[in-house]
Design a protein around this motif. Structure first.
Motif, PDB file in Angstrom:
ATOM      1  N   UNK A  63       0.792  -1.256  -0.039  1.00 22.19           N
ATOM      2  CA  UNK A  63      -0.151   0.159  -0.086  1.00 22.19           C
ATOM      3  C   UNK A  63       0.941   1.226  -0.199  1.00 22.19           C
ATOM      4  N   UNK A  64       0.159   2.300  -0.106  1.00 17.67           N
ATOM      5  CA  UNK A  64       0.732   3.781  -0.189  1.00 17.67           C
ATOM      6  C   UNK A  64       1.086   4.152   1.312  1.00 17.67           C
ATOM      7  N   UNK A  65       1.823   5.151   1.401  1.00 21.97           N
ATOM      8  CA  UNK A  65       1.965   5.722   2.826  1.00 21.97           C
ATOM      9  C   UNK A  65       1.846   7.212   2.792  1.00 21.97           C
ATOM     10  N   UNK A  66       0.912   7.720   3.828  1.00 20.68           N
ATOM     11  CA  UNK A  66       0.511   8.944   4.135  1.00 20.68           C
ATOM     12  C   UNK A  66       1.220   9.302   5.249  1.00 20.68           C
ATOM     13  N   UNK A  67       1.592  10.808   5.822  1.00 25.11           N
ATOM     14  CA  UNK A  67       2.228  11.022   6.842  1.00 25.11           C
ATOM     15  C   UNK A  67       1.893  10.486   8.037  1.00 25.11           C
ATOM     16  N   UNK A  68       0.703   9.928   8.410  1.00 24.71           N
ATOM     17  CA  UNK A  68       0.443   9.316   9.533  1.00 24.71           C
ATOM     18  C   UNK A  68       1.093   7.812   9.537  1.00 24.71           C
ATOM     19  N   UNK A  69       0.817   7.199   8.570  1.00 23.88           N
ATOM     20  CA  UNK A  69       1.249   6.095   8.374  1.00 23.88           C
ATOM     21  C   UNK A  69       2.777   5.843   8.714  1.00 23.88           C
ATOM     22  N   UNK A  70       3.638   7.100   7.866  1.00 25.19           N
ATOM     23  CA  UNK A  70       4.836   6.910   8.207  1.00 25.19           C
ATOM     24  C   UNK A  70       5.248   6.848   9.573  1.00 25.19           C
ATOM     25  N   UNK A  71       4.603   7.964  10.274  1.00 26.33           N
ATOM     26  CA  UNK A  71       5.099   8.186  11.825  1.00 26.33           C
ATOM     27  C   UNK A  71       4.714   7.033  12.602  1.00 26.33           C
ATOM     28  N   UNK A  72       3.438   6.315  12.424  1.00 27.63           N
ATOM     29  CA  UNK A  72       3.277   5.194  12.904  1.00 27.63           C
ATOM     30  C   UNK A  72       4.202   3.862  12.711  1.00 27.63           C
ATOM     31  N   UNK A  73       4.695   4.000  11.469  1.00 23.92           N
ATOM     32  CA  UNK A  73       5.696   2.528  11.217  1.00 23.92           C
ATOM     33  C   UNK A  73       6.963   2.996  11.838  1.00 23.92           C
TER      34      UNK A  73
END
Length: 256
Positions: A63-73
Motif C-alpha cells: 500500500x501507499x504511505x501518508x504522513x500518519x502511516x509513516x509516523x506510525x511505522x
C-alpha cells in the motif's frame, strides 16, 4: 468494543505497567532476580503482542504511505527494536534467570545498551500510546454522550471537559519537570551512562514521575495526530471543491 479489542487493551495496559515498574531497575525489589523475572514476563507478552499484530507487520511493505502511516511505522518499529535490544542486553546481564548461559563478556556494553534502550523504549511507548488513545477516547466519549443525553446538561458537559483539560495540562507540566529533574533526557543521549535512583524521593514518587512523563509524550503525540487529521480533512475538502468546480466547468462547456 469487541472482546478481541478488550483482550488487546488488557495486554497493552499490563505491558505498560510492567514497563514502568521495570524502569526502576532492581531498586524496587529486595532481590534483583525479581527484575529479571518480570523482564522475562514482559518479553513473553511482547511475543504475544507481535503475534496478535502480525498482520500489521506483514502489511508494512504494502500500500501507499501518508504522513500518519509513516509516523506510525517509525514509532512501532522503533519500539520493537528497543525491545529486542532490551532482551539481548538483559540476557547478557542476567545473574539468575539466564545465568545458565554463562555469559561473561560484553557486560559493559550490555549495561549501557540496556540503559539507553530502556529510556528510548519509554519514549516510543509513550508515543505509541498517544497514537492509539484517540480511538479509545472516541469510544469512551460516544458512550458518555449516550449517557449524557439523560443525565448531563450542556453546561455540565463543558465544565467536565474544561476540568479534564486543566488536569491534563497540569500533569503534562509536571511530566516535563520530571523529565528534566529525573535526568531522563541525559539517558536518551548517554550524557549519563549509569542509572541513578534517588532513594530519598522514594518509589511512589518515582512511579508517579514516570507516569507523568508517559502522559506528557502521549499527549504531545495525540495533538500531532489531531493536527494531521485536520490537515487531511482540509486537503480532502479542498480537493473535492476543485473536482466539483472542474466537473461543473466541464458540464457547462459541453452544454454550450
Amino acid at each position: 468494543m469487541t472482546a478481541q479489542q478488550k483482550r488487546r487493551m488488557a495486554l497493552d495496559i499490563t505491558m505498560t505497567i510492567l514497563s514502568l515498574i521495570l524502569m526502576g531497575g532492581a531498586y524496587f525489589f529486595p532481590w534483583d532476580g525479581v527484575h529479571e523475572i518480570l523482564g522475562t514476563v514482559l518479553l513473553v507478552l511482547w511475543a504475544v503482542h507481535v503475534i496478535l499484530n502480525r498482520r500489521w507487520y506483514k502489511s508494512l511493505f504494502k500500500g501507499s504511505y501518508n504522513p500518519f502511516r509513516v509516523m506510525q511505522a517509525v514509532v512501532n518499529c522503533a519500539i520493537l527494536v528497543c525491545a529486542v535490544f532490551l532482551m539481548i542486553s538483559g540476557i547478557m546481564l542476567s545473574n539468575h534467570v539466564f545465568a545458565f548461559l554463562h555469559i561473561e563478556s560484553g557486560t559493559g556494553f550490555a549495561r549501557v545498551a540496556h540503559l539507553l534502550a530502556s529510556h528510548w523504549y519509554l519514549l516510543f511507548m509513550s508515543l505509541h500510546i498517544g497514537m492509539h488513545v484517540g480511538m479509545i477516547s472516541r469510544q469512551i466519549m460516544t458512550k458518555r454522550a449516550a449517557q449524557a443525553k439523560t443525565t448531563d446538561t450542556p453546561r455540565t458537559s463543558k465544565a467536565r471537559t474544561m476540568i479534564f483539560r486543566v488536569i491534563l495540562a497540569l500533569v503534562c507540566a509536571y511530566g516535563l519537570y520530571a523529565f528534566i529533574s529525573r535526568g531522563v533526557w541525559k539517558y536518551l543521549i548517554l550524557r549519563q551512562e549509569f542509572f541513578f535512583f534517588d532513594m530519598e524521593k522514594g518509589y511512589l514518587l518515582f512511579f508517579t514521575d514516570y507516569v507523568a512523563i508517559v502522559v506528557l509524550f502521549a499527549t504531545a503525540m495525540r495533538l500531532i495526530c489531531k493536527r494531521m487529521e485536520r490537515n487531511a480533512k482540509n486537503s480532502s475538502s479542498a480537493f473535492s471543491k476543485k473536482r466539483a468546480t472542474a466537473d461543473s466547468s466541464a458540464s457547462n462547456d459541453s452544454f454550450r
